[in-house]
Write a protein that holds these residues in place. Sequence first.
Motif, mmCIF file in Angstrom:
data_model
loop_
_atom_site.group_PDB
_atom_site.id
_atom_site.type_symbol
_atom_site.label_atom_id
_atom_site.label_comp_id
_atom_site.label_asym_id
_atom_site.label_seq_id
_atom_site.Cartn_x
_atom_site.Cartn_y
_atom_site.Cartn_z
ATOM 1 N N LEU A 60 0.836 -1.198 0.000
ATOM 2 C CA LEU A 60 0.000 0.000 0.000
ATOM 3 C C LEU A 60 0.874 1.253 0.000
ATOM 4 C CD1 LEU A 60 -3.149 0.557 2.186
ATOM 5 C CD2 LEU A 60 -1.337 2.271 2.149
ATOM 6 N N ASP A 61 1.850 1.288 0.910
ATOM 7 C CA ASP A 61 2.735 2.446 1.008
ATOM 8 C C ASP A 61 3.541 2.647 -0.269
ATOM 9 O OD1 ASP A 61 1.833 2.918 3.580
ATOM 10 O OD2 ASP A 61 3.429 1.764 4.518
ATOM 11 N N ASP A 62 3.987 1.542 -0.866
ATOM 12 C CA ASP A 62 4.772 1.625 -2.100
ATOM 13 C C ASP A 62 3.957 2.243 -3.236
ATOM 14 O OD1 ASP A 62 6.877 0.460 -0.787
ATOM 15 O OD2 ASP A 62 6.571 -1.540 -1.633
ATOM 16 N N ALA A 63 2.678 1.858 -3.324
ATOM 17 C CA ALA A 63 1.828 2.356 -4.406
ATOM 18 C C ALA A 63 1.609 3.865 -4.297
ATOM 19 C CB ALA A 63 0.487 1.625 -4.395
ATOM 20 N N PHE A 64 1.316 4.341 -3.089
ATOM 21 C CA PHE A 64 1.106 5.780 -2.917
ATOM 22 C C PHE A 64 2.395 6.557 -3.155
ATOM 23 C CE2 PHE A 64 -2.744 4.490 -0.575
ATOM 24 C CZ PHE A 64 -3.656 5.369 -1.132
ATOM 25 N N SER A 65 3.503 5.994 -2.709
ATOM 26 C CA SER A 65 4.789 6.657 -2.895
ATOM 27 C C SER A 65 5.131 6.771 -4.376
ATOM 28 C CB SER A 65 5.893 5.889 -2.158
ATOM 29 O OG SER A 65 7.153 6.479 -2.359
ATOM 30 N N ALA A 66 4.891 5.703 -5.144
ATOM 31 C CA ALA A 66 5.186 5.710 -6.580
ATOM 32 C C ALA A 66 4.323 6.731 -7.319
ATOM 33 C CB ALA A 66 4.964 4.319 -7.162
ATOM 34 N N ALA A 67 3.118 6.980 -6.785
ATOM 35 C CA ALA A 67 2.218 7.961 -7.413
ATOM 36 C C ALA A 67 2.440 9.362 -6.861
ATOM 37 C CB ALA A 67 0.770 7.546 -7.185
ATOM 38 N N ASP A 68 3.463 9.501 -6.011
ATOM 39 C CA ASP A 68 3.786 10.795 -5.402
ATOM 40 C C ASP A 68 2.602 11.359 -4.615
ATOM 41 O OD1 ASP A 68 5.582 12.783 -4.775
ATOM 42 O OD2 ASP A 68 5.037 14.044 -6.493
ATOM 43 N N LEU A 69 1.932 10.462 -3.889
ATOM 44 C CA LEU A 69 0.802 10.851 -3.047
ATOM 45 C C LEU A 69 1.114 10.524 -1.593
ATOM 46 C CD1 LEU A 69 -2.151 9.413 -5.190
ATOM 47 C CD2 LEU A 69 -1.580 11.839 -4.880
ATOM 48 N N THR A 70 0.600 11.321 -0.688
ATOM 49 C CA THR A 70 0.783 11.066 0.735
ATOM 50 C C THR A 70 -0.566 10.687 1.340
ATOM 51 O OG1 THR A 70 2.561 12.691 0.856
ATOM 52 C CG2 THR A 70 1.548 12.017 2.935
ATOM 53 N N PRO A 71 -0.771 9.405 1.646
ATOM 54 C CA PRO A 71 -2.061 8.985 2.195
ATOM 55 C C PRO A 71 -2.243 9.505 3.619
ATOM 56 C CG PRO A 71 -0.511 7.169 2.266
ATOM 57 C CD PRO A 71 0.173 8.289 1.510
ATOM 58 N N ASN A 72 -3.455 9.888 3.950
ATOM 59 C CA ASN A 72 -3.772 10.373 5.291
ATOM 60 C C ASN A 72 -4.262 9.205 6.131
ATOM 61 O OD1 ASN A 72 -4.418 11.906 7.531
ATOM 62 N ND2 ASN A 72 -6.375 12.612 6.691
ATOM 63 N N VAL A 73 -3.321 8.399 6.611
ATOM 64 C CA VAL A 73 -3.660 7.229 7.427
ATOM 65 C C VAL A 73 -3.934 7.701 8.851
ATOM 66 C CG1 VAL A 73 -2.895 4.994 8.285
ATOM 67 C CG2 VAL A 73 -2.248 5.731 5.976
ATOM 68 N N VAL A 74 -5.201 7.615 9.266
ATOM 69 C CA VAL A 74 -5.603 8.152 10.568
ATOM 70 C C VAL A 74 -5.758 7.077 11.634
ATOM 71 C CG1 VAL A 74 -6.743 10.141 9.548
ATOM 72 C CG2 VAL A 74 -8.052 8.040 9.971
ATOM 73 N N PHE A 75 -5.827 5.813 11.198
ATOM 74 C CA PHE A 75 -6.021 4.729 12.173
ATOM 75 C C PHE A 75 -5.462 3.449 11.582
ATOM 76 C CE2 PHE A 75 -8.348 1.222 14.100
ATOM 77 C CZ PHE A 75 -8.389 1.575 15.433
ATOM 78 N N THR A 76 -4.688 2.704 12.396
ATOM 79 C CA THR A 76 -4.166 1.415 11.944
ATOM 80 C C THR A 76 -4.447 0.355 12.999
ATOM 81 O OG1 THR A 76 -1.956 1.770 12.909
ATOM 82 C CG2 THR A 76 -2.303 2.509 10.634
ATOM 83 N N ALA A 77 -4.526 -0.889 12.535
ATOM 84 C CA ALA A 77 -4.766 -2.012 13.437
ATOM 85 C C ALA A 77 -4.207 -3.281 12.810
ATOM 86 C CB ALA A 77 -6.257 -2.169 13.720
ATOM 87 N N THR A 78 -4.008 -4.300 13.616
ATOM 88 C CA THR A 78 -3.545 -5.590 13.103
ATOM 89 C C THR A 78 -4.720 -6.493 12.738
ATOM 90 O OG1 THR A 78 -3.466 -6.540 15.333
ATOM 91 C CG2 THR A 78 -1.463 -5.472 14.525
ATOM 92 N N ASP A 79 -5.894 -6.140 13.229
ATOM 93 C CA ASP A 79 -7.090 -6.969 13.109
ATOM 94 C C ASP A 79 -8.038 -6.368 12.065
ATOM 95 O OD1 ASP A 79 -9.710 -8.002 13.551
ATOM 96 O OD2 ASP A 79 -9.132 -8.646 15.562
#
Length: 328
Positions: free
Chosen positions: A211-230
């Motif tokens: 996911l991070d690689d795709a946004f980086s390649a498109a020169d976009l910064t995703p606004n990830v506001v919440f992460t979880a393992t589940d």
Amino acid sequence: MKLQQLRYIVEVANHDLNVSATAQALFTSQPGVSKQIRLLEDELGVEIFVRSGKHLTQVTQVGQQIIDMANQVLRQTGTIKQIAQECSNESVGELTIATTHTQARYALPAIIRSFRQSYPDVTLHMKQGTPAQIAELAASGAADFAIATEGMEHFKDLIMMPCYEWNRAVVVPREHPLASKAEVPGSITLEDIAEYPIVTYVFGFTGRSRLDDAFSAADLTPNVVFTATDTDVIKTYVRLGLGVGIIASMAYDEAQDADLVRIDAGHLFASSVTHIGFRRGTFLRRYMLDLIQSFAPHLESRTVAQAQECFTAVEREALFSSIELPIR
């Protein structure tokens, strides 16, 4: 020299040199553990542990070498028992799988149900953790199989084999502006997603790096506001309106997630590959081989044996290079 003594020094090292905790874990007495360690040191003529009064403070240099070899001996002893048990009754035993929540919740249930029907006398244990924890559980012998997608650098000591490819989906509430994108497959873009807060996996879990690689390649910064393992936690917070969810496609349940819209995003991200692995030297009983093939049909007994004969990850990659992996 006794196997019991070797087990004691290994367990003491695993319990941070706490003899009391070791004794409790082994259901024996603290004086008994200390005595057996002393007897082993006297027999070998070296100190395995440095002491301060009655307390163990650190492992000596030669002691670490002895503990490492003791670990190998105990593993081989376990293999001998497995071989004998296989000859006496190939349908009775135990099997421990270390994996992530997504695999345990979405990829394995049907496999486990079928396995239980075929091997009702095999006791199953499931342990969940991070890729590093999963690798450690398998490498130490606390788990028979490791199943993971991310963090393959942690699994260098294991024989890892590719099982299947999978990709991602975006999930949103039915009233969300992006919900209409589900009507035209392939219409959603990274730019569309980047306009909204994102709820997704913690880095190092379930293909998050793709996911991070795709946004980086498109020169976009995703606004990830919440992460979880589940994954179920991620979907819960999508329902609360925290943001757009990006999850493994297989983690969308049409019945339970009917209040959410699933938008295929496989065209936006590189596919991820889930692997199954075990430590080198493991004796694979018939029911273990059957579970591997049930999880990944192309991993027949002969193919697994060939993977065991590969000395490096590069050799294993070459072995599987011509196999077209199933997609989930």
